[in-house]
Design an enzyme around this catalytic site. Structure first.
Site, short mmCIF file in Angstrom:
data_model
loop_
_atom_site.label_atom_id
_atom_site.label_comp_id
_atom_site.label_asym_id
_atom_site.label_seq_id
_atom_site.Cartn_x
_atom_site.Cartn_y
_atom_site.Cartn_z
N ASP A 1 -12.81 5.79 -4.12
CA ASP A 1 -11.61 4.98 -3.91
C ASP A 1 -10.84 5.51 -2.69
O ASP A 1 -10.38 6.66 -2.68
CB ASP A 1 -10.74 5.06 -5.18
CG ASP A 1 -9.59 4.07 -5.16
OD1 ASP A 1 -9.53 3.24 -6.09
OD2 ASP A 1 -8.77 4.12 -4.22
N GLU B 1 -10.63 -1.55 -1.98
CA GLU B 1 -11.07 -0.34 -1.26
C GLU B 1 -11.82 0.60 -2.20
O GLU B 1 -11.81 1.81 -2.05
CB GLU B 1 -9.87 0.33 -0.57
CG GLU B 1 -8.87 1.13 -1.38
CD GLU B 1 -8.34 0.57 -2.70
OE1 GLU B 1 -8.64 -0.57 -3.07
OE2 GLU B 1 -7.63 1.32 -3.37
N ASP C 1 -10.13 -4.08 7.68
CA ASP C 1 -11.46 -4.69 7.46
C ASP C 1 -12.54 -3.87 8.16
O ASP C 1 -13.63 -3.65 7.60
CB ASP C 1 -11.49 -6.12 8.03
CG ASP C 1 -10.90 -7.12 7.06
OD1 ASP C 1 -10.51 -6.71 5.95
OD2 ASP C 1 -10.81 -8.32 7.41
N1 LIG Z 1 -8.12 -4.99 5.14
C1 LIG Z 1 -8.47 -5.18 3.86
N2 LIG Z 1 -7.71 -4.69 2.92
C2 LIG Z 1 -8.04 -4.87 1.64
C3 LIG Z 1 -9.16 -5.57 1.28
N3 LIG Z 1 -9.24 -5.58 -0.07
C4 LIG Z 1 -8.18 -4.91 -0.53
N4 LIG Z 1 -7.44 -4.46 0.49
C5 LIG Z 1 -6.20 -3.74 0.46
O1 LIG Z 1 -6.38 -2.45 -0.10
C6 LIG Z 1 -5.10 -2.03 -0.53
C7 LIG Z 1 -5.25 -1.30 -1.83
O2 LIG Z 1 -3.97 -0.81 -2.19
P1 LIG Z 1 -3.74 0.02 -3.45
O3 LIG Z 1 -4.47 -0.55 -4.62
O4 LIG Z 1 -2.24 0.17 -3.61
O5 LIG Z 1 -4.36 1.39 -3.19
P2 LIG Z 1 -4.16 2.40 -2.01
O6 LIG Z 1 -3.15 1.92 -1.02
O7 LIG Z 1 -5.48 2.74 -1.47
O8 LIG Z 1 -3.54 3.62 -2.76
P3 LIG Z 1 -4.33 4.66 -3.65
O9 LIG Z 1 -5.56 4.02 -4.13
O10 LIG Z 1 -3.39 5.00 -4.72
O11 LIG Z 1 -4.60 5.83 -2.76
C8 LIG Z 1 -4.22 -3.28 -0.63
O12 LIG Z 1 -3.26 -3.26 0.41
C9 LIG Z 1 -5.17 -4.41 -0.39
O13 LIG Z 1 -4.56 -5.50 0.26
C10 LIG Z 1 -10.00 -6.11 2.32
O14 LIG Z 1 -11.01 -6.74 2.09
N5 LIG Z 1 -9.59 -5.89 3.58
#
Ligand SMILES: Nc1nc2c(ncn2[C@@H]2O[C@H](COP(=O)(O)OP(=O)(O)OP(=O)(O)O)[C@@H](O)[C@H]2O)c(=O)[nH]1
Length: 398
Positions: free
Chosen positions: A260, A303, A277
């Protein structure tokens, strides 16, 4: 009383009766030919054989109409009526090489008028034109072959002697050529239908092949993640459950790693979604490089990635997880506007050891392993991220 005229009449009657019988036999043999079994040339050859078998004809041939030309398709001389000697008479044009205009000559006249043309003395008949100076034809009958009002060709019979043919020959040849017309038309229809069916079959096979390719493509798309082109969650659930079942059956270890990315939201927020992305794509490609054949790599969503390593126990998986963590920490990315950044990853590991929970359903076990790995990730996040934690499956019995 003089009985000679009666004897003569009786003899003539017998002669005519024999002719009639032989004509009927020729027609019966023609009916017996199978128009579907052979090609057109063979069919015509066989038809001429049946004619020659029962009639005193020196030569016979069939010319078929192609456009405005009559092309020789079949020919037979008396010597060739022996069963094993079919073909064109010696000296006559070979098959398919001689073309006569359908607008002139005796054959042309037969086609144009639809009427049988009888040349009883060819030497004196101006309608007759000999083949390549061949003067051996004394009598000739050209009978048009028609079907449903359409001319198909001409049936020719000839004899070296003039006045060789009687009116009953004309009758026989008219009936014979009418039947030949039916046979030819039938033959062409059957073959046209066969060709049509073959064409349709090929089209169908192509369409089926295309449908199969599309099906495979859609199946493929259904299990591939759009952004990273690695497998998705749907694939993970079926493939990983199968690997778990195998590991249980063969008593081999299996590791499951949840990866993660840390603070990924910040990447999007600070460097833009496009940069986010790009990071996801490149990290997926990097994960793919780290896997071996038989490993399962999937993007769970957002992610979060999963690696399933059949045959790898705790030590090997920890070694790999640690290397991945360090590598990701060391990678440098650049935003669209040139700002450099790096990210880190939290790795939660759980391992199924040989003999662990052998009776559990593999799908249920997968869910449990994912939940355990998630707990490990949670602990990493709580402890400051950029680290790996291992959750022992046995420590938390379901
Ligand atoms: N650019 C991009 N961002 C994505 C995609 N899928 C998910 N995200 C982003 O990944 C982020 C995940 O945020 P969180 O679940 O808060 O997790 P995090 O910011 O990594 O925080 P922690 O996991 O606690 O370290 C969100 O802002 C989503 O919009 C994608 O396909 N492309």
């Amino acid at each position: 009383m003089d009985s000679a005229p009666f004897a003569e009449a009786a003899s003539e009657l017998r002669h005519q009766f024999t002719n009639l019988l032989e004509s009927l036999s020729a027609l019966r043999s023609l009916i017996d030919l199978d128009p579907q079994a052979n090609d057109e040339e063979t069919l015509l050859d066989q038809a001429l054989h049946t004619l020659a078998e029962y009639q005193d004809l020196e030569r016979s041939s069939v010319f078929l109409l192609q456009g405005r030309e009559l092309i020789n398709y079949s020919g037979l001389s008396r010597e060739e009526t022996a069963p094993d000697n079919p073909g064109f008479p010696e000296g006559s044009p070979s098959r398919g090489t001689t073309a006569y205009s359908a607008d002139s000559g005796l054959m042309g006249l037969a086609v144009q008028t639809g009427q049988l043309q009888h040349c009883s003395n060819c030497a004196e008949d101006t309608r007759f034109r000999s083949w390549d100076g061949d003067n051996s034809v004394g009598s000739l009958i050209c009978t048009p072959i028609f079907h449903l009002g359409q001319p198909l060709g001409v049936l020719n019979v000839s004899h070296p002697a003039p006045e060789a043919f009687a009116p009953w020959h004309e009758h026989l040849l008219q009936v014979f050529s009418t039947m030949l017309g039916y046979m030819l038309a039938n033959h062409r229809l059957v073959h046209a239908m066969e060709a049509h069916v073959q064409e349709r079959t090929m089209e169908l096979e192509e369409a089926l092949g295309e449908a199969e390719r599309l099906k495979r493509r859609f199946e493929q798309l259904a299990i591939i993640d759009d952004l990273t082109r690695i497998h998705n969650r749907r694939f993970l659930f079926s493939a990983a459950a199968a690997e778990i079942a195998k590991a249980q059956r063969y008593r081999i270890p299996l590791s499951l790693m949840l990866l993660d990315l840390d603070h990924f939201k910040t990447v999007n927020d600070q460097y833009g979604h496009a940069a986010g992305d790009r990071v996801l794509k490149e990290i997926a490609a990097y994960f793919r490089e780290q896997t071996r054949e038989g490993d399962i790599l999937a993007r769970m969503g957002g992610e979060e990635f999963v690696l399933v390593l059949p045959g790898t126990g705790t030590e090997g998986a920890q070694c790999l997880g640690e290397r991945i963590r360090r590598d990701i920490r060391s990678f440098q990315w650049q935003s669209e506007d040139g700002r450099e950044f790096s990210i880190s990853v939290s790795v939660g590991l759980t391992v199924l050891s040989p003999g662990d929970l052998p009776d559990l359903d593999s799908h249920y076990l997968l869910e449990r392993m994912l939940a355990e790995a998630d707990k490990a990730v949670y602990r990493c996040k709580a402890a400051g991220r950029d680290q790996m934690d291992t959750q022992d499956l046995d420590n938390d019995p379901g």
